[in-house]
Design a protein around this motif. Structure first.
Motif, mmCIF file in Angstrom:
data_model
loop_
_atom_site.group_PDB
_atom_site.id
_atom_site.type_symbol
_atom_site.label_atom_id
_atom_site.label_comp_id
_atom_site.label_asym_id
_atom_site.label_seq_id
_atom_site.Cartn_x
_atom_site.Cartn_y
_atom_site.Cartn_z
ATOM 1 N N CYS A 15 -9.629 3.601 -9.855
ATOM 2 C CA CYS A 15 -8.333 2.752 -10.133
ATOM 3 C C CYS A 15 -8.426 1.222 -9.690
ATOM 4 C CB CYS A 15 -7.243 3.369 -9.183
ATOM 5 S SG CYS A 15 -5.564 2.494 -9.415
ATOM 6 N N CYS A 18 -5.417 -1.687 -7.093
ATOM 7 C CA CYS A 18 -5.082 -2.542 -5.799
ATOM 8 C C CYS A 18 -6.600 -2.107 -5.184
ATOM 9 C CB CYS A 18 -4.072 -1.972 -5.254
ATOM 10 S SG CYS A 18 -4.374 -0.527 -3.934
ATOM 11 N N PHE A 49 -6.700 11.090 -3.002
ATOM 12 C CA PHE A 49 -5.676 10.233 -2.770
ATOM 13 C C PHE A 49 -5.063 9.563 -4.286
ATOM 14 C CE2 PHE A 49 -3.170 6.294 -1.768
ATOM 15 C CZ PHE A 49 -2.037 6.884 -0.824
ATOM 16 N N CYS A 51 -1.522 6.944 -5.602
ATOM 17 C CA CYS A 51 -0.034 6.317 -5.350
ATOM 18 C C CYS A 51 0.718 6.286 -6.688
ATOM 19 C CB CYS A 51 -0.209 4.919 -4.575
ATOM 20 S SG CYS A 51 -0.379 3.649 -5.599
ATOM 21 N N LYS A 53 1.337 3.761 -8.508
ATOM 22 C CA LYS A 53 0.775 2.865 -9.469
ATOM 23 C C LYS A 53 -0.226 3.575 -10.154
ATOM 24 C CE LYS A 53 0.261 -0.646 -6.623
ATOM 25 N NZ LYS A 53 1.145 -0.651 -5.211
HETATM 26 S S1 SF4 Z 1 -3.645 3.292 -3.958
HETATM 27 FE FE1 SF4 Z 1 -2.552 3.454 -5.852
HETATM 28 S S2 SF4 Z 1 -2.872 1.567 -6.886
HETATM 29 FE FE2 SF4 Z 1 -4.229 1.487 -5.036
HETATM 30 S S3 SF4 Z 1 -6.099 2.025 -5.982
HETATM 31 FE FE3 SF4 Z 1 -5.277 3.962 -5.097
HETATM 32 S S4 SF4 Z 1 -4.205 4.750 -6.925
HETATM 33 FE FE4 SF4 Z 1 -4.770 2.688 -7.437
#
Ligand code: SF4
Length: 739
Positions: A15, A18, A49, A51, A53
């Motif tokens: 991803c 972030c 994991f 999130c 986003k």
């Molecule tokens: S916390 Fe969310 S936005 Fe950040 S890298 Fe992981 S999935 Fe992507």
């Protein structure tokens, strides 16, 4: 096993949204659209994991409002039209070299937004663009974010990229200031599933203390939450340092210089004296010092809420001073140094700041950049060196820089502007040319920047998932832009990207004495071959005689690109290694500089403000889980609910000021009207607005419908943290009246 329907395929990718670098498992349909996103359970770092986003990556990847072809603006009518790539680059090659020839090299400036830290193009090709532009007018989101951390690290350890991270998975005690990883997912501390790691800390009997003017979701997870007046973190930390000396709680285990200077600097900051300024009782400060000293292992970690203050660099410095004084620097469970797999910048001389200063306000350079807080005046103030042309890459400073309204007006005065951006937004609307990057799925991914700050050593490479179909890659856009700004045309039949990569590969191998091994590099293209080279020359690398050996790299003779291609879920390289300091230090003394003269000098400024009477109301920012600075408000599934632009205020203050619905907020820099949201979760005397909102001049339909207000209409670009030049977003004095 993932089930896919006929015509669908699964693909793995990191991803890019972030700093948590989560592994993703994507499902693409037969037309290469992302139709499902899941966390990659086999990723050894993120373990599935995900999130909200990351789950919306498909929406972002093919946002219908994104730009897909180059755009040119007619200045007379302000109308936009699409253009061919050749026409766009031709126009840039005509205008920027001519402006530079007329007004000098500093007349063209470069601004780099935060997403550059998350892309291969940002890491490998933007430096080429900066060199081609040959200007000192370089600005980035770093001076609206983390520059104090890098300046403090640079002065203490000799390298601004040598940033200690809390050893989250092993520490017994975590003191966290101005960080809200349950919303941000962590920063300068790469840790997928940060929330899970904090819960694990508590499950294993560790203790977590959060210091923040808001009782954030992170604070609610902690054993203890302490309210603190915005901008006063350096006083609190000095109170702890004072106590460590006064009560003889020192346990310094690494070679340091400047212990006596730190003791002298802390002399005046007794817990009793700083209690009044911080709002944290003296006995609590003494207890925190004693707990840090007594814990089997402990780490202090401070992030954006403390960086974006008037004393941001002093705060980051004191964090590492405490880690060193309590014996927790470079020790398991303490504040440690990651070992990133790819070869980074090899620094041969100790880091320095203020090697040159900005034209108008004489603000210091740091890491080759000027503070974003001075860009507006560099554009508008006439004289030699005035900025006449600007290139922005993946940035929206009209919303993210201090005094945003002033910068917005300044951008309109530029003679020529180019933006590499996927959106027509509040900043790029001022451009003459917009060059769009391809879809995220069309770009390869390797986290060059973020894996330098990981809480566990790890590497993962994701090739592009979808072919480019004839359009240039993001790397090629930047490489061609670099040629255009230097007035060069690509050689016929010669791909500019390959030209750039071959030059870099040849230069690096020549320096390493390995030129004859060029043919061993693997990869489908020159970018992959560069990545292979950086992995082979990195600390785990196949070409490093002193490489760190791991079970996964051993069969390959060391790390290289093939290791990562054969392990698409990512490679675990083990927990952070203690005792790295002699190797990573770049100071002249060869020791940790506990008392850099530039920071000891800045203590005078801190001491002078000790007796200041706090203003009645101070404004701070706010992180939102489903928001990402200024650029993800156009994703419908992410907007709404808690992801709205409201002013948080303590009910006591709301009642006192007669605020029920909307408030007029005034600062020295500007004024806004905003809905108020009373909540006990913010301390009295403090109000909070999230940043990145205010989409009133955007072509993004969803974002415009949920425009919010630009918090930076209230922040003031005349205020900066002195050593780093970082903007001040937290602790802005404001007044409120009912709207
Ligand atoms: S916390 Fe969310 S936005 Fe950040 S890298 Fe992981 S999935 Fe992507």
């Amino acid at each position: 096993m993932t089930r896919v329907t006929v015509g669908q395929r699964t693909a793995l990718r990191t991803c890019p949204l972030c700093e948590a670098v989560c592994g993703l498992e994507l499902t693409l349909d037969d037309e290469d659209h992302i139709v499902r996103v899941r966390g990659d359970r086999q990723d050894p770092f993120s373990a599935g994991f995900l999130c909200p986003k990351g789950a919306s990556l498909g929406h972002l990847d093919e946002d219908p409002d994104r730009i897909t072809e180059p755009m040119i603006r007619d200045r007379a009518t302000d109308a936009w039209r699409t253009a061919s790539w050749q026409e766009a680059f031709d126009l840039i090659a005509e205008r920027i070299p001519a402006l530079v020839a007329e007004y000098g090299r500093g007349s063209a400036a470069l601004y780099l937004g935060n997403p550059n830290a998350h892309t291969v193009a940002g890491a490998l090709y933007v430096p080429v663009l900066a060199r081609a532009l040959s200007t000192r007018n370089i600005y980035s989101a770093s001076t609206a974010d983390q520059m104090p951390k890098q300046v403090a690290s640079g002065l203490m350890f000799g390298d601004p990229l040598t940033v200690p991270v809390p050893d989250l998975d092993r520490t017994d005690y975590l003191l966290m200031l101005g960080a809200n990883p349950l919303e941000s997912n962590g920063s300068l501390c790469t840790a997928p599933d940060f929330p899970g790691r904090l819960k694990a800390l508590r499950r294993r009997g560790g203790r977590m203390v959060v210091v923040d003017p808001r009782r954030t979701r992170t604070a609610k997870l902690a054993d203890e939450h302490l309210f603190i007046r915005p901008g006063s973190d350096a006083y609190l930390l000095f109170g702890i340092v004072h106590t460590l000396f006064a009560r003889d709680l020192l346990d310094v285990r690494v070679a340091v210089e400047g212990l006596d200077e730190v003791r002298a600097a802390a002399q005046d900051f007794t817990p009793e004296v700083v209690a009044g300024r911080t709002g944290v009782p003296a006995e609590t400060i003494v207890r925190l010092a004693a707990e840090l000293a007594a814990a089997p292992s402990a780490a202090v970690y401070a992030r954006i809420g403390t960086c974006t203050t008037e004393f941001g660099t002093l705060t980051q410095w004191l964090v590492e001073v405490i880690n060193a004084l309590t014996g927790n620097l470079d020790r398991a469970g303490g504040a440690m140094f990651s070992t990133a797999a790819a070869l980074g910048i090899v620094r041969t001389r100790p880091f320095r700041i203020a090697r040159w200063t900005s034209r108008v306000r004489e603000l210091p350079e740091a890491m080759g950049e000027f503070p974003i807080a001075t860009l507006a005046e560099e554009i508008t103030a006439p004289g030699e060196g005035q900025v006449r042309a600007l290139i922005t890459v993946a940035g929206n400073p009209a919303l993210s820089a201090p005094s945003g309204t002033r910068l917005d007006a300044a951008l309109a005065e530029l003679e020529f502007m180019v933006s590499v951006d996927r959106y027509l937004n509040e900043t790029t609307r001022h451009a003459d040319v917009i060059l769009p990057p391809p879809r995220i799925a069309q770009s390869p991914h390797y986290d060059f920047a973020l894996l330098q700050f990981a809480v566990r050593d790890y590497a993962r490479y994701s090739p592009a998932l979808v072919p480019l179909d004839g359009r240039p890659s993001e790397a090629e856009v930047i490489a061609r832009l670099a040629l255009a700004v230097s007035g060069q045309q690509p050689e016929p039949d010669r791909d500019p990207l390959t030209t750039v990569d071959e030059l870099v590969i040849a230069g690096t191998l020549h320096k390493a004495g390995l030129l004859e091994r060029r043919a061993e590099l693997v990869g489908d293209n020159s970018t992959e071959q560069r990545i292979d080279m950086m992995l082979r020359l990195g600390p785990y690398g196949q070409w490093r005689p002193d490489a760190v050996r791991t079970p996964v790299t051993e069969p390959y003779g060391g790390m290289n690109l093939q290791v990562l291609l054969d392990n698409p879920h990512g490679v675990d390289l083990g927990p952070l290694r203690p005792g790295r300091l002699p190797e990573v230090l770049r100071t002249a003394s060869g020791r940790v500089e506990l008392a850099p003269p530039e920071l000891i000098a800045d203590v005078v400024r801190l001491r002078a403000r000790l007796a200041d009477v706090a203003p009645e109301l101070l404004l701070i920012g706010r992180r939102q889980l489903r928001s990402n600075n200024s650029w993800m408000h156009n994703i419908a599934p992410l907007v709404g609910g808690s992801n709205t632009c409201t002013l948080h205020i303590n009910p006591h203050d709301a009642t006192r000021l007669g605020l029920t619905d909307r408030a007029v907020v005034k600062s020295a820099a500007g004024m806004l009207t905003v809905p108020v949201e009373p909540t006990e979760e913010i301390m009295p005397g403090v109000v909070s607005l999230p940043h990145g909102w205010g989409h009133t001049d955007s072509e993004q339909a969803v974002a415009s419908a949920h425009a919010g207000v630009n918090a930076n209409a209230l922040t003031d670009d005349s205020l900066v943290d002195a050593p780093s030049g970082n903007a001040v977003f937290n602790g802005v004095p404001v007044t409120l009246t009912p709207a």
